[in-house]
Design a protein around this motif. Structure first.
Motif, PDB file in Angstrom:
ATOM      1  N   ALA A 140      38.101  44.944  25.149  1.00  0.00           N
ATOM      2  CA  ALA A 140      39.106  44.606  26.157  1.00  0.00           C
ATOM      3  C   ALA A 140      40.488  45.105  25.751  1.00  0.00           C
ATOM      4  CB  ALA A 140      39.129  43.092  26.374  1.00  0.00           C
ATOM      5  N   GLU A 141      40.831  44.950  24.484  1.00  0.00           N
ATOM      6  CA  GLU A 141      42.148  45.377  24.009  1.00  0.00           C
ATOM      7  C   GLU A 141      42.317  46.889  24.084  1.00  0.00           C
ATOM      8  OE1 GLU A 141      42.105  43.579  20.150  1.00  0.00           O
ATOM      9  OE2 GLU A 141      43.330  41.861  20.806  1.00  0.00           O
ATOM     10  N   GLN A 142      41.215  47.630  23.931  1.00  0.00           N
ATOM     11  CA  GLN A 142      41.279  49.091  23.987  1.00  0.00           C
ATOM     12  C   GLN A 142      41.415  49.621  25.415  1.00  0.00           C
ATOM     13  OE1 GLN A 142      38.386  49.856  20.071  1.00  0.00           O
ATOM     14  NE2 GLN A 142      37.830  50.703  22.046  1.00  0.00           N
ATOM     15  N   THR A 143      41.153  48.782  26.408  1.00  0.00           N
ATOM     16  CA  THR A 143      41.228  49.199  27.809  1.00  0.00           C
ATOM     17  C   THR A 143      42.669  49.524  28.178  1.00  0.00           C
ATOM     18  OG1 THR A 143      39.351  47.782  28.339  1.00  0.00           O
ATOM     19  CG2 THR A 143      40.731  48.491  30.174  1.00  0.00           C
ATOM     20  N   SER A 144      42.869  50.623  28.897  1.00  0.00           N
ATOM     21  CA  SER A 144      44.241  51.080  29.135  1.00  0.00           C
ATOM     22  C   SER A 144      44.957  50.332  30.254  1.00  0.00           C
ATOM     23  CB  SER A 144      44.249  52.584  29.442  1.00  0.00           C
ATOM     24  OG  SER A 144      43.624  52.856  30.687  1.00  0.00           O
ATOM     25  N   ARG A 145      44.215  49.882  31.301  1.00  0.00           N
ATOM     26  CA  ARG A 145      44.938  49.339  32.454  1.00  0.00           C
ATOM     27  C   ARG A 145      44.460  47.974  32.931  1.00  0.00           C
ATOM     28  NH1 ARG A 145      44.280  54.544  34.842  1.00  0.00           N
ATOM     29  NH2 ARG A 145      42.982  53.641  36.474  1.00  0.00           N
ATOM     30  N   THR A 146      43.189  47.871  33.304  1.00  0.00           N
ATOM     31  CA  THR A 146      42.740  46.693  34.047  1.00  0.00           C
ATOM     32  C   THR A 146      41.462  46.106  33.465  1.00  0.00           C
ATOM     33  OG1 THR A 146      43.688  47.619  36.081  1.00  0.00           O
ATOM     34  CG2 THR A 146      42.106  45.830  36.340  1.00  0.00           C
ATOM     35  N   LEU A 147      41.423  44.773  33.386  1.00  0.00           N
ATOM     36  CA  LEU A 147      40.215  44.046  32.993  1.00  0.00           C
ATOM     37  C   LEU A 147      39.719  43.255  34.196  1.00  0.00           C
ATOM     38  CD1 LEU A 147      41.402  42.587  29.553  1.00  0.00           C
ATOM     39  CD2 LEU A 147      39.893  44.546  29.910  1.00  0.00           C
ATOM     40  N   ILE A 148      38.447  43.419  34.522  1.00  0.00           N
ATOM     41  CA  ILE A 148      37.811  42.646  35.589  1.00  0.00           C
ATOM     42  C   ILE A 148      36.722  41.823  34.919  1.00  0.00           C
ATOM     43  CG2 ILE A 148      36.566  42.745  37.779  1.00  0.00           C
ATOM     44  CD1 ILE A 148      37.824  45.509  38.228  1.00  0.00           C
ATOM     45  N   VAL A 149      36.907  40.500  34.880  1.00  0.00           N
ATOM     46  CA  VAL A 149      36.067  39.679  34.006  1.00  0.00           C
ATOM     47  C   VAL A 149      35.517  38.457  34.733  1.00  0.00           C
ATOM     48  CG1 VAL A 149      37.408  40.420  31.998  1.00  0.00           C
ATOM     49  CG2 VAL A 149      38.001  38.285  33.153  1.00  0.00           C
ATOM     50  N   ASN A 150      34.418  37.951  34.197  1.00  0.00           N
ATOM     51  CA  ASN A 150      33.771  36.754  34.725  1.00  0.00           C
ATOM     52  C   ASN A 150      34.568  35.524  34.292  1.00  0.00           C
ATOM     53  OD1 ASN A 150      32.114  34.615  35.398  1.00  0.00           O
ATOM     54  ND2 ASN A 150      30.244  35.553  34.608  1.00  0.00           N
ATOM     55  N   GLY A 151      35.307  34.955  35.229  1.00  0.00           N
ATOM     56  CA  GLY A 151      36.150  33.812  34.915  1.00  0.00           C
ATOM     57  C   GLY A 151      35.389  32.526  34.698  1.00  0.00           C
ATOM     58  N   ASP A 152      34.097  32.508  35.034  1.00  0.00           N
ATOM     59  CA  ASP A 152      33.276  31.316  34.834  1.00  0.00           C
ATOM     60  C   ASP A 152      32.568  31.311  33.484  1.00  0.00           C
ATOM     61  OD1 ASP A 152      33.906  30.280  37.312  1.00  0.00           O
ATOM     62  OD2 ASP A 152      32.152  31.140  38.309  1.00  0.00           O
ATOM     63  N   ASP A 153      32.584  32.446  32.788  1.00  0.00           N
ATOM     64  CA  ASP A 153      31.843  32.559  31.534  1.00  0.00           C
ATOM     65  C   ASP A 153      32.748  32.194  30.355  1.00  0.00           C
ATOM     66  OD1 ASP A 153      29.363  33.521  30.093  1.00  0.00           O
ATOM     67  OD2 ASP A 153      30.867  34.834  29.193  1.00  0.00           O
ATOM     68  N   GLU A 154      32.379  31.138  29.643  1.00  0.00           N
ATOM     69  CA  GLU A 154      33.225  30.622  28.568  1.00  0.00           C
ATOM     70  C   GLU A 154      33.468  31.656  27.476  1.00  0.00           C
ATOM     71  OE1 GLU A 154      33.283  26.982  25.248  1.00  0.00           O
ATOM     72  OE2 GLU A 154      31.639  27.149  26.710  1.00  0.00           O
ATOM     73  N   ILE A 186      44.674  41.591  34.674  1.00  0.00           N
ATOM     74  CA  ILE A 186      43.410  40.876  34.496  1.00  0.00           C
ATOM     75  C   ILE A 186      43.008  40.255  35.833  1.00  0.00           C
ATOM     76  CG2 ILE A 186      42.219  38.996  33.318  1.00  0.00           C
ATOM     77  CD1 ILE A 186      44.057  39.418  30.936  1.00  0.00           C
ATOM     78  N   ILE A 187      41.822  40.611  36.297  1.00  0.00           N
ATOM     79  CA  ILE A 187      41.271  40.094  37.549  1.00  0.00           C
ATOM     80  C   ILE A 187      40.004  39.324  37.215  1.00  0.00           C
ATOM     81  CG2 ILE A 187      40.304  40.705  39.804  1.00  0.00           C
ATOM     82  CD1 ILE A 187      41.949  43.321  39.618  1.00  0.00           C
ATOM     83  N   THR A 188      39.893  38.098  37.716  1.00  0.00           N
ATOM     84  CA  THR A 188      38.712  37.286  37.433  1.00  0.00           C
ATOM     85  C   THR A 188      37.843  37.139  38.679  1.00  0.00           C
ATOM     86  OG1 THR A 188      39.894  35.226  37.923  1.00  0.00           O
ATOM     87  CG2 THR A 188      39.896  35.985  35.634  1.00  0.00           C
ATOM     88  N   PHE A 189      36.548  37.015  38.443  1.00  0.00           N
ATOM     89  CA  PHE A 189      35.600  36.749  39.526  1.00  0.00           C
ATOM     90  C   PHE A 189      34.643  35.659  39.059  1.00  0.00           C
ATOM     91  CE2 PHE A 189      33.590  39.919  36.841  1.00  0.00           C
ATOM     92  CZ  PHE A 189      32.292  39.439  36.716  1.00  0.00           C
ATOM     93  N   GLY A 190      33.992  35.013  40.006  1.00  0.00           N
ATOM     94  CA  GLY A 190      33.027  33.972  39.664  1.00  0.00           C
ATOM     95  C   GLY A 190      32.712  33.125  40.877  1.00  0.00           C
ATOM     96  N   HIS A 191      32.120  31.966  40.643  1.00  0.00           N
ATOM     97  CA  HIS A 191      31.791  31.040  41.729  1.00  0.00           C
ATOM     98  C   HIS A 191      32.867  29.969  41.907  1.00  0.00           C
ATOM     99  CE1 HIS A 191      27.721  32.466  42.627  1.00  0.00           C
ATOM    100  NE2 HIS A 191      27.574  32.656  41.329  1.00  0.00           N
ATOM    101  N   SER A 192      33.718  29.797  40.911  1.00  0.00           N
ATOM    102  CA  SER A 192      34.712  28.721  40.939  1.00  0.00           C
ATOM    103  C   SER A 192      35.993  29.171  41.632  1.00  0.00           C
ATOM    104  CB  SER A 192      35.042  28.276  39.512  1.00  0.00           C
ATOM    105  OG  SER A 192      33.870  27.959  38.803  1.00  0.00           O
TER     106      SER A 192
END
Length: 244
Positions: A188-202, A216-222
């Motif tokens: 994630a730190e090596q990514t140059s621009r955008t992180l799209i991540v599972n916001g429900d996953d601990e 940082i963009i999150t997706f999930g069911h919550s």
């Protein structure tokens, strides 16, 4: 390996190869791409080679790999070569996660192709639309499956990174779940621009905690995620609809 062959061939590299079996892929490389592929492995196949690329499945005692190492030829494992290829794209979308990488990479590919965005693609499974596992596009877009096995995904130059989930896997290499989370954090730190991540996953949340300087963009069911589904409906014809 085949998607890498396609991309390097399209970029003008002269390629030869060897394989254990005479497969449909080998036949395509020979008849359509004009690439000479030998069946079996022999040091003589390296004559004139400037670089040898091999997969992690090739053992150190393989006669071609051993001869390449002994001769001083530039030798790169597949993940290293894929990382160099991603450097040539200004919009490399790298999809990571313990589960679901191939499916998600295929979905992104399908969307981009339907939108006529002409991406280059390297995924871990066969996509019917591609009749294979990769393609060469003419845009600066690339979709790449980012495998965490032996930290291979750390070789990639990712502009947009997707993290689907982080779970205990490949423990023969990582040893502990904490080490896996640490590797995903580095990815994630090596990514140059955008992180799209599972916001429900601990574990995913742990991996990106405190990271700054990226969108940082999150997706999930919550409903605490940036994107989540409402009015989910499962239809008898194996179709799901929802409001995003």
């Amino acid at each position: 390996m085949f998607p890498l062959v396609q991309i390097l061939h399209q970029k003008g590299c002269y390629i030869t190869g060897s394989d254990n079996n005479d497969t449909d892929t080998v036949e395509y490389e020979r008849s359509v791409l004009g690439i000479p592929v030998q069946i079996g492995h022999d040091p003589s196949h390296l004559n004139g080679a400037d670089c040898v690329i091999y997969t992690a499945a090739i053992p150190p005692e393989n006669p071609e790999l051993k001869a390449a190492m002994d001769s001083g030829i530039l030798v790169l494992e597949r993940a290293k070569m894929l990382g160099l290829i991603t450097q040539g794209y200004h919009n490399a979308i790298c999809v990571s996660g313990t589960h679901g990488k191939t499916t998600t990479s295929a979905m992104i590919t399908q969307i981009l192709l339907e939108a006529d965005m002409d991406p280059s693609v390297v995924i871990g499974g066969k996509l019917p639309l591609l009749h294979g596992s990769g393609r060469v596009g003419k845009s600066d877009l690339m979709v790449c499956e980012a495998c965490e096995f032996k930290d291979h995904f750390l070789e990639l130059s990712s502009d947009v990174s997707v993290i689907l989930n982080v779970d205990a896997d490949h423990l023969e290499y990582f040893g502990t779940l904490e080490n896996i989370i640490r590797s995903f954090r580095q990815f994630a730190e090596q990514t140059s621009r955008t992180l799209i991540v599972n916001g429900d996953d601990e574990n995913t949340r742990k991996a990106i905690a405190g990271i700054t300087g990226k969108k940082i963009i999150t997706f999930g069911h919550s409903d605490h995620c940036d994107y989540y589904p409402l009015s989910v409906c499962y239809h008898p014809e194996s179709k799901t609809t929802f409001t995003l």
